[in-house]
Design a protein around this motif. Structure first.
Motif, PDB file in Angstrom:
ATOM      1  N   PHE A 189      -6.525  36.172  11.635  1.00 35.69           N
ATOM      2  CA  PHE A 189      -5.245  36.980  11.514  1.00 35.69           C
ATOM      3  C   PHE A 189      -4.111  36.646  10.871  1.00 35.69           C
ATOM      4  CE2 PHE A 189      -8.973  38.131  14.776  1.00 35.69           C
ATOM      5  CZ  PHE A 189      -9.013  39.014  14.050  1.00 35.69           C
ATOM      6  N   PRO A 190      -3.756  36.031  10.407  1.00 37.02           N
ATOM      7  CA  PRO A 190      -2.113  35.363   9.952  1.00 37.02           C
ATOM      8  C   PRO A 190      -1.145  36.854  10.443  1.00 37.02           C
ATOM      9  CG  PRO A 190      -3.356  36.099   8.580  1.00 37.02           C
ATOM     10  CD  PRO A 190      -4.237  36.763   9.007  1.00 37.02           C
ATOM     11  N   PHE A 191      -1.139  37.634  10.558  1.00 37.00           N
ATOM     12  CA  PHE A 191      -0.011  38.603  10.199  1.00 37.00           C
ATOM     13  C   PHE A 191       0.441  38.746  11.706  1.00 37.00           C
ATOM     14  CE2 PHE A 191      -4.042  40.761   9.516  1.00 37.00           C
ATOM     15  CZ  PHE A 191      -4.754  41.539  10.146  1.00 37.00           C
ATOM     16  N   ALA A 192      -0.723  38.582  12.464  1.00 40.39           N
ATOM     17  CA  ALA A 192      -0.423  38.184  14.086  1.00 40.39           C
ATOM     18  C   ALA A 192       0.609  38.147  14.514  1.00 40.39           C
ATOM     19  CB  ALA A 192      -2.258  38.392  15.223  1.00 40.39           C
ATOM     20  N   ILE A 193       1.732  38.807  15.808  1.00 40.05           N
ATOM     21  CA  ILE A 193       3.087  37.823  15.736  1.00 40.05           C
ATOM     22  C   ILE A 193       2.492  37.578  17.786  1.00 40.05           C
ATOM     23  CG2 ILE A 193       5.057  38.310  16.424  1.00 40.05           C
ATOM     24  CD1 ILE A 193       5.441  40.291  13.785  1.00 40.05           C
ATOM     25  N   ILE A 194       2.739  36.914  18.292  1.00 41.12           N
ATOM     26  CA  ILE A 194       2.570  36.944  20.035  1.00 41.12           C
ATOM     27  C   ILE A 194       4.466  35.970  19.611  1.00 41.12           C
ATOM     28  CG2 ILE A 194       1.585  35.138  21.544  1.00 41.12           C
ATOM     29  CD1 ILE A 194      -0.939  35.495  19.856  1.00 41.12           C
ATOM     30  N   ASP A 195       4.700  36.205  20.629  1.00 39.22           N
ATOM     31  CA  ASP A 195       6.140  36.209  21.602  1.00 39.22           C
ATOM     32  C   ASP A 195       6.651  35.847  19.786  1.00 39.22           C
ATOM     33  OD1 ASP A 195       7.727  35.896  23.504  1.00 39.22           O
ATOM     34  OD2 ASP A 195       7.234  33.907  23.940  1.00 39.22           O
ATOM     35  N   GLY A 196       6.757  36.517  19.384  1.00 31.47           N
ATOM     36  CA  GLY A 196       8.137  36.317  17.729  1.00 31.47           C
ATOM     37  C   GLY A 196       7.142  35.375  17.365  1.00 31.47           C
ATOM     38  N   ILE A 197       6.375  34.803  16.809  1.00 34.60           N
ATOM     39  CA  ILE A 197       5.998  33.893  16.142  1.00 34.60           C
ATOM     40  C   ILE A 197       4.723  34.777  15.649  1.00 34.60           C
ATOM     41  CG2 ILE A 197       4.823  31.824  15.831  1.00 34.60           C
ATOM     42  CD1 ILE A 197       6.545  30.748  18.709  1.00 34.60           C
ATOM     43  N   TYR A 198       4.104  34.120  14.409  1.00 35.84           N
ATOM     44  CA  TYR A 198       2.787  34.492  13.735  1.00 35.84           C
ATOM     45  C   TYR A 198       2.073  33.711  13.809  1.00 35.84           C
ATOM     46  CZ  TYR A 198       5.375  37.624  10.593  1.00 35.84           C
ATOM     47  OH  TYR A 198       6.368  38.946   9.748  1.00 35.84           O
ATOM     48  N   LEU A 199       0.493  33.938  14.392  1.00 35.28           N
ATOM     49  CA  LEU A 199      -0.510  33.359  14.274  1.00 35.28           C
ATOM     50  C   LEU A 199      -0.845  31.822  14.112  1.00 35.28           C
ATOM     51  CD1 LEU A 199      -2.193  33.269  16.956  1.00 35.28           C
ATOM     52  CD2 LEU A 199      -3.794  34.865  15.277  1.00 35.28           C
ATOM     53  N   LYS A 200      -0.565  32.311  12.469  1.00 32.47           N
ATOM     54  CA  LYS A 200      -1.262  31.601  11.054  1.00 32.47           C
ATOM     55  C   LYS A 200       0.097  30.159  11.842  1.00 32.47           C
ATOM     56  CE  LYS A 200       2.108  33.094   8.098  1.00 32.47           C
ATOM     57  NZ  LYS A 200       3.142  32.286   8.145  1.00 32.47           N
ATOM     58  N   ASP A 201       1.008  30.437  12.485  1.00 25.75           N
ATOM     59  CA  ASP A 201       2.037  29.019  12.214  1.00 25.75           C
ATOM     60  C   ASP A 201       2.347  28.540  13.889  1.00 25.75           C
ATOM     61  OD1 ASP A 201       3.664  29.441  10.465  1.00 25.75           O
ATOM     62  OD2 ASP A 201       4.510  31.348  11.107  1.00 25.75           O
ATOM     63  N   PHE A 202       0.849  28.882  14.890  1.00 18.38           N
ATOM     64  CA  PHE A 202       0.471  28.393  15.728  1.00 18.38           C
ATOM     65  C   PHE A 202      -0.319  27.175  15.290  1.00 18.38           C
ATOM     66  CE2 PHE A 202       1.794  32.035  18.029  1.00 18.38           C
ATOM     67  CZ  PHE A 202       2.708  31.435  19.000  1.00 18.38           C
ATOM     68  N   LYS A 203      -0.042  25.251  15.713  1.00 20.31           N
ATOM     69  CA  LYS A 203      -0.334  24.681  15.116  1.00 20.31           C
ATOM     70  C   LYS A 203      -0.788  23.803  15.806  1.00 20.31           C
ATOM     71  CE  LYS A 203       0.439  25.172  10.156  1.00 20.31           C
ATOM     72  NZ  LYS A 203       0.908  25.465   9.678  1.00 20.31           N
ATOM     73  N   ASP A 204      -0.249  23.586  17.006  1.00 21.09           N
ATOM     74  CA  ASP A 204      -0.075  22.717  18.384  1.00 21.09           C
ATOM     75  C   ASP A 204      -1.020  23.280  19.654  1.00 21.09           C
ATOM     76  OD1 ASP A 204       0.461  21.029  20.210  1.00 21.09           O
ATOM     77  OD2 ASP A 204       3.148  20.178  19.404  1.00 21.09           O
ATOM     78  N   LEU A 205      -1.562  22.372  20.105  1.00 20.92           N
ATOM     79  CA  LEU A 205      -2.657  23.064  21.285  1.00 20.92           C
ATOM     80  C   LEU A 205      -1.612  23.047  22.696  1.00 20.92           C
ATOM     81  CD1 LEU A 205      -6.311  22.182  20.701  1.00 20.92           C
ATOM     82  CD2 LEU A 205      -5.316  24.200  20.428  1.00 20.92           C
ATOM     83  N   ASN A 206      -1.042  23.083  22.912  1.00 21.48           N
ATOM     84  CA  ASN A 206       0.057  22.133  23.900  1.00 21.48           C
ATOM     85  C   ASN A 206       1.358  23.097  23.977  1.00 21.48           C
ATOM     86  OD1 ASN A 206      -0.403  19.795  24.560  1.00 21.48           O
ATOM     87  ND2 ASN A 206       0.434  18.689  23.307  1.00 21.48           N
ATOM     88  N   ILE A 207       1.932  24.028  22.587  1.00 20.75           N
ATOM     89  CA  ILE A 207       2.124  24.857  22.408  1.00 20.75           C
ATOM     90  C   ILE A 207       1.598  26.395  23.092  1.00 20.75           C
ATOM     91  CG2 ILE A 207       3.899  26.777  20.716  1.00 20.75           C
ATOM     92  CD1 ILE A 207       4.507  24.137  19.367  1.00 20.75           C
ATOM     93  N   ILE A 208       0.295  26.766  22.405  1.00 27.72           N
ATOM     94  CA  ILE A 208      -0.965  27.759  21.966  1.00 27.72           C
ATOM     95  C   ILE A 208      -0.739  27.709  24.051  1.00 27.72           C
ATOM     96  CG2 ILE A 208      -3.354  27.981  22.387  1.00 27.72           C
ATOM     97  CD1 ILE A 208      -2.798  27.138  19.271  1.00 27.72           C
ATOM     98  N   SER A 209      -1.022  26.652  24.766  1.00 27.75           N
ATOM     99  CA  SER A 209      -0.817  26.372  26.351  1.00 27.75           C
ATOM    100  C   SER A 209       0.264  26.660  26.631  1.00 27.75           C
ATOM    101  CB  SER A 209      -1.671  24.874  26.560  1.00 27.75           C
ATOM    102  OG  SER A 209      -1.748  25.183  28.215  1.00 27.75           O
TER     103      SER A 209
END
Length: 661
Positions: free
Chosen positions: A167-187
């Motif tokens: 789901f590359p187009f999904a946006i969470i808190d202003g960030i595209y899901l595809k741009d989450f690449k760090d598990l710490n940031i996801i946490s």
């Protein structure tokens, strides 16, 4: 002497007290059914409390004084009971219900006194809570979907998929899901959203509980409405009991009058009328928005939500009761229970996420498979709303209000496929020399659509014609055909051109002629065909063209039926057409096209052209032509003598600009 006068006066006063103490049934506007005392008696009056004497002023005055006070109390008690009985009877008739006691009748009146108000206010509150429930559900769904997307992204990263996302187009808190690449940031994002979700789920449980209570009250649910009525009734009974007997009678009469007034003014405001002396009873009416709101929130239905603080207190109470000896002090117990609560909440959310499916959605109001211009796809578990479709869009829609219009600017190719109707196939009207002799004509008659009588006549005419055929040369047949064609078509030049080409016997090159072109393009048949061709192209654009499929194929394209301007003999019905498109661009609601249209006809006769049923032909000219000796001569030249049919060709350009479709 003065003392004796005082005693006599006191006795007379005692008589006046009894005379003036006669009461009426004022609360129901009825006269008393009986007198408590007959004060006109001069001898002793017998009551259950003893005898009153008015004979001996010295002895009786003090005895009477004490007895009168007792009698007054008894009279009041009996009078109040009588009023209660009358009220009970009145309410029994009013509600068409038999009450075993005054208290039950009073309770009924107390509850009914505010039922209308309870219903009206509850309906208003239900609408408010319904809106709140919708809002909190949407908020919770959004937070749950975001956690689910983060969960999916964690799984993708753990699988080594850093650069691509489902789901590359999904946006969470202003960030595209595809741009989450760090598990710490996801946490970090997870622990930001999860507490908000827990609070939202707690709010939902509170709102849902209140909403369900309101539904039960409105629907007069035996359990929910019964508890609510008892709650109100206890408050009203306690309020009533704070008054004395006479004030309670005033109160019940006030309640009855107010109830009757409400029923007579059902659409009026829910306010308490200012009856005389009623102001002190205003607090009797407890029901208002805040009262109902506090009740429906405070009265729990079913189990407590795991996300509620009340659930934590429930865990804490259980620990204090069952496990207190396992802890050194209370702070250890409190801390352990709090950790347990957090674990249970996290597990509950985990279970929700495991049962949640994220879907792809795009805005497509006209349901044509293309997303509205300027809109972005969404990734969530449920439909975002009206007009959203599940799946992946085929492309951007220039007009999402009409399924016909999709593309802002799209180049399209168009080709014609006539493979099932080959131009040069030696069949039908393109056969030459396939009949060996005149017997072949009789075979054609036998296999024709003529009925029995018509076939007999055709055979007879053929045998008769065969006698003259012995004296006919090829040139005779040509001349007969030329004369007849000129007579039926009124275009001598065109007819002669066509017959000369037939006489020449060239079937390898196409016959073209300015005369033929001008005649055909100026005919009604061509005008109709062109309109039909444009309609076909429009339908192809609407139904066949997609973002990925930009090719239009028209299969078995026919041509104009040409019966005016010399067309009956020279062209008649087309064999096929081809369209060579150099430019075709769709611009939302219009298209532009530049193309060359080439139309073909085969100058020849098939079996049906020799003899045709009169009722199947169009117009007297065609009937005469098909049944003439000249047409028979043409048939003989082509099918028996071996003269070659040929292809006639007419071409023109079609330029359309901003053509609506």
């Amino acid at each position: 002497m003065f003392f004796l006068f005082f005693l006599i006066t006191s006795l007379n006063a005692q008589k006046d007290v009894l005379i003036n103490y006669e009461k009426t049934d004022e609360y129901l506007n009825q006269k008393s059914l009986y007198d408590i005392y007959d004060a006109n008696k001069t001898s002793g009056s017998s009551t259950e409390l003893g005898n009153l004497s008015f004979l001996n002023p010295i002895n009786d005055v003090f005895t009477n004084a004490a007895n009168i006070e007792i009698a007054k109390s008894q009279i009041n008690l009996e009078w109040v009971k009588k009023q209660n009985l009358l009220i009970q009877e009145y309410l029994s008739k009013k509600f068409n219900e038999t009450f075993a006691s005054y208290d039950l009748a009073r309770n009924k009146m107390f509850i009914e006194s505010e039922n209308d108000k309870v219903l009206k206010l509850s309906l208003n509150l239900k609408s408010q809570y319904s809106n709140q429930l919708t809002a909190v559900n949407l908020k919770n769904a959004k937070n749950l979907d975001e956690l689910k997307l983060l969960q999916i992204r964690i799984q993708e990263i753990n699988a080594g998929n850093f650069n691509n996302s489902q789901f590359p187009f999904a946006i969470i808190d202003g960030i595209y899901l595809k741009d989450f690449k760090d598990l710490n940031i996801i946490s970090q994002k997870w622990h930001k959203i999860a507490p908000i979700l827990m609070d939202g789920l707690d709010s939902k449980a509170t709102i849902q509980n209140a909403y369900n209570n309101l539904i039960g009250i409105i629907a007069n649910d035996k359990d929910i409405k019964g508890k609510f009525d008892n709650f109100i009734l206890n408050l009203k009974i306690n309020y009533s009991n704070s008054y004395n007997d006479f004030e309670r009678l005033h109160l019940i009469q006030y309640v009855i009058n107010y109830y009757n007034w409400i029923k007579e003014n059902p659409s009026g405001p829910l306010v308490i009328p200012n009856f005389s002396g009623a102001s002190k009873f205003y607090q009797f009416y407890r029901v208002n928005d805040q009262f109902i709101n506090n009740y429906v929130i405070g009265t729990k239905l079913g189990s407590i939500s795991i996300f509620s603080i009340d659930y934590f207190y429930q865990l804490l109470a259980t620990a204090r009761t069952s496990f207190s000896n396992q802890y050194v002090d209370g702070s250890d117990m409190y801390s352990e229970v709090q950790n347990q609560w957090e674990r249970e909440k996290e597990q509950a959310i985990e279970n929700m996420l495991n049962n949640r499916n994220i879907k792809k959605w795009y805005l497509d109001s006209d349901n044509d498979g293309y997303h509205a211009k300027g809109s972005s796809p969404k990734a969530q578990s449920t439909s975002p709303g009206i007009g959203w479709r599940e799946g992946v869009s085929k492309g951007e829609d220039c007009d999402d209000t009409n399924a016909k219009y999709k593309f802002s600017s799209l180049n399209v190719s168009l080709s014609v496929d006539n493979s099932t109707k080959p131009l040069y196939e030696e069949s039908g009207d393109f056969r030459s020399g396939d009949l060996k002799n005149f017997q072949g004509i009789h075979d054609v008659i036998n296999n024709s659509k003529l009925n029995f009588i018509e076939k007999v006549n055709a055979h007879y005419e053929t045998y008769w014609d065969e006698f003259f055929d012995k004296f006919m040369t090829n040139e005779d047949y040509i001349n007969n055909l030329r004369d007849f064609a000129e007579w039926t078509t009124f275009n001598d030049d065109l007819v002669n051109e066509m017959i000369d080409r037939f006489k020449k016997g060239d079937s390898n090159t196409h016959f073209t002629s300015n005369n033929l072109t001008n005649s055909l393009l100026g005919s009604d048949g061509f005008s109709s065909f062109k309109s039909e061709l444009i309609k076909i192209i429009k339908n192809k654009i609407i139904n066949d063209v997609t973002e990925k499929n930009t090719k239009i194929i028209i299969r078995n394209l026919g041509g104009p039926i040409f019966k005016d301007n010399g067309g009956l003999f020279s062209w008649n019905a087309s064999h096929s057409s081809n369209l060579i498109v150099s430019n075709l661009v769709i611009n939302c609601k219009t298209f532009t096209m530049s193309a060359k249209l080439i139309m073909y006809d085969r100058f020849g006769l098939d079996n049906d052209d020799l003899y045709s049923q009169p009722f199947d032909v169009d117009g007297i000219d065609e009937y005469i032509a098909r049944n003439s000796h000249a047409m028979r001569g043409w048939f003989i030249l082509q099918r028996i003598k071996g003269f070659k049919p040929f292809i006639s060709e007419v071409s023109t350009t079609i330029n359309l600009s901003n053509e609506n479709f």
